[in-house]
Design an enzyme around this catalytic site. Structure first.
Site, mmCIF file in Angstrom:
data_model
loop_
_atom_site.group_PDB
_atom_site.id
_atom_site.type_symbol
_atom_site.label_atom_id
_atom_site.label_comp_id
_atom_site.label_asym_id
_atom_site.label_seq_id
_atom_site.Cartn_x
_atom_site.Cartn_y
_atom_site.Cartn_z
ATOM 1 N N HIS A 162 0.814 -1.216 0.000
ATOM 2 C CA HIS A 162 0.000 0.000 0.000
ATOM 3 C C HIS A 162 0.849 1.269 0.000
ATOM 4 C CE1 HIS A 162 -3.711 2.105 0.226
ATOM 5 N NE2 HIS A 162 -4.394 1.137 0.799
ATOM 6 N N SER A 163 2.111 1.191 0.419
ATOM 7 C CA SER A 163 2.957 2.386 0.411
ATOM 8 C C SER A 163 3.256 2.848 -1.015
ATOM 9 C CB SER A 163 4.269 2.119 1.146
ATOM 10 O OG SER A 163 5.001 1.074 0.517
#
Length: 509
Positions: A162-163
């Site tokens: 998700h980063s």
């Protein structure tokens, strides 16, 4: 067991080319404050995107396509680097690296003799959530499953940290890699909605400002109360109170008619999101009623009365795309400018808490009116904007650890996550493979239940990620969601100018 060991045991890679084609990302570029949050042990989130293919997948063709598209993006050709002291937070940075596709494309050998290929695929995808990403390489993987399931000949399964970006930007990038099946040279078409303020009179403007300030104040107080003490009722779909459950998630999906949803939406003069939220509220109410009344059901096999507790506090965290416009064409242009482009790549998401009324209503359309009223109120609140700003400012002021603690409390004290992403309006092909459906989801946050709606052509795919120790029967939840939509469609057909069958609300399981 490490993911590398699983890869060696179950599958093989597709070939051995490297890529040295990088766009403008500087060596040592620091992670944004929001991206840093997703590397905390309490909020280490990954996105799972399943794309069903109508044909068998050719790994060589896919590999060639990835070299031309996906790995040219800076985030997919950079690895995560930590400082020498092992410090996290602001010391994390991106560093360009050679992309070895053999390390990212995984082709497992699933048992062809399995009596249920769908179950085998579900088991495999669910196992992906039990292994951490390898931070020594770019944080993405593509699993190619050449197994025929009930709704596809084979599967693309992307696992992306998700980063790297939020769901909207990642889906947009995947779609930027795809083309219309009817025109191999054309990008997919996605409905574009510009968020523009309406021009009204002075009295309306004053009332709008007062309402905005009041709603925002109330919502901020509720967020603070949730961080400090306000918890949802413990129900059969609520995860552990501490939010510390580290079980792997099970990912399942089901496809319903987008035309049915639009028919309800047009008849009742509301948005698709209102309809989806109303269906979710109805489906969860029916599912919980089934759970609370399971002993009585054994005798009659019918839900004839409400077994729900008189008061249930149950809230959904809804992810809000903060970009002013949507649409794959616009997003593709913005991403071409690099990850620092305004309103382009990254995690541009806010969050708002939505209360769901859990009850068996005599009129199923009441769920829709309730959802519309709730969303209309939330549209006049700055809650998602303030949470979006907080995710960027708080890590710089109080540090990543303290900020993660705040957001972890919000998530662990609520019940589920909900999101809705607009997809292509016509059939697309990914590297020459026609796509049957798109089913994205996410794991790593404290919720035991995540519901994601993804439109594609004339279909709406409902994806859920569940903690199997909390919700061991996600397909039953699907049944209730789908049945809720059927009943609402029947009621709308009866009560509005069109004729059609009406189905009793409490008489159908």
């Amino acid at each position: 067991m490490e993911m590398a060991a699983v890869t060696a045991a179950n599958g093989k890679s597709s070939g051995g080319a490297k890529s040295a084609d990088f766009t403008a990302v500087e060596i040592g570029e620091a992670l944004s404050p929001t991206a840093s949050l997703f590397h905390s042990p309490k909020l280490n989130c990954c996105i799972i995107a399943v794309l069903g293919s109508k044909t068998a997948i050719d790994p060589a063709v896919v590999k060639s396509g990835l070299e031309r598209t996906l790995i040219r993006h800076p985030r997919f050709s950079s690895r995560l680097v930590v400082d020498d002291h092992g410090c996290r937070g602001r010391k994390l940075r991106w560093e360009k690296t050679m992309v070895e596709l053999d390390d990212h494309i995984i082709i497992p050998n699933l048992d062809d003799d399995d009596a249920s290929p769908d179950s085998a695929v579900e088991d495999y995808i669910s196992r992906l959530s039990t292994f951490p990403m390898d931070v020594t390489k770019p944080l993405w993987e593509l699993h190619i499953l050449n197994v025929k399931t009930r709704d596809a000949e084979s599967l693309f399964v992307f696992k992306i940290h998700h980063s790297i970006g939020d769901g909207a930007s990642l889906i947009s990038l995947l779609l930027a890699c795809a083309r219309k099946s009817s025109d191999p040279n054309a990008l997919p078409s996605v409905p574009v909605k510009n968020r523009r303020a309406r021009r009204q009179g002075v009295v309306w403007l004053i009332w709008a400002v007062v309402r905005l300030v009041w709603n925002t104040l109330v919502d901020v107080l509720l967020v603070n109360a949730t961080v400090l003490f306000l918890r949802d009722t413990r129900t059969p779909i609520k995860g552990p109170a501490t939010g510390e459950g580290r079980n792997g998630k099970r990912f399942v999906h089901r496809t319903v008619s987008l035309g049915d949803i639009k028919m309800v939406k047009n008849a009742m003069n509301m948005t698709i999101n209102d309809v989806l939220l109303g269906v979710t509220e109805a489906g969860i109410s029916r599912y919980l009623n089934r759970k609370y009344g399971k002993n009585e059901e054994k005798q009659s096999n019918q839900i004839q009365k409400s077994y729900l507790p008189s008061t249930i506090r149950l809230r959904a965290c809804i992810m809000v795309n903060m970009r002013p416009t949507t649409g794959i064409q616009d997003m593709a242009k913005l991403m071409a400018k690099g990850p620092k482009a305004k309103w382009g790549w990254g995690n541009w998401i806010g969050n708002m808490m939505i209360p769901l009324t859990i009850a068996l209503r005599d009129d199923p359309l009441d769920y829709l009116w309730s959802a519309k009223a709730t969303m209309d109120r939330k549209k006049h609140s700055l809650e998602p904007i303030l949470e979006f700003i907080g995710a960027r400012i708080l890590p710089m002021v109080f540090g990543v650890k303290a900020t993660v603690g705040i957001f972890h409390k919000i998530l662990s004290n609520t019940t589920l996550a909900f999101s809705n992403v607009v997809g292509p309006v016509e059939e697309i092909s990914l590297y020459g493979h026609p796509i049957a459906y798109i089913a994205p989801s996410v794991y790593g946050h404290p919720h035991a239940l995540t519901i994601h709606f993804q439109s594609y052509c004339n279909m709406m795919t409902i994806s859920v990620a569940v903690d199997p120790e909390v919700i061991p029967d996600p397909h039953v939840l699907f049944d209730e969601l789908e049945q809720s939509l059927i009943i609402m469609k029947g009621d709308v057909t009866l009560k509005f100018p069109k004729k059609g069958p009406n189905v009793g609300w409490k008489e159908i399981l």
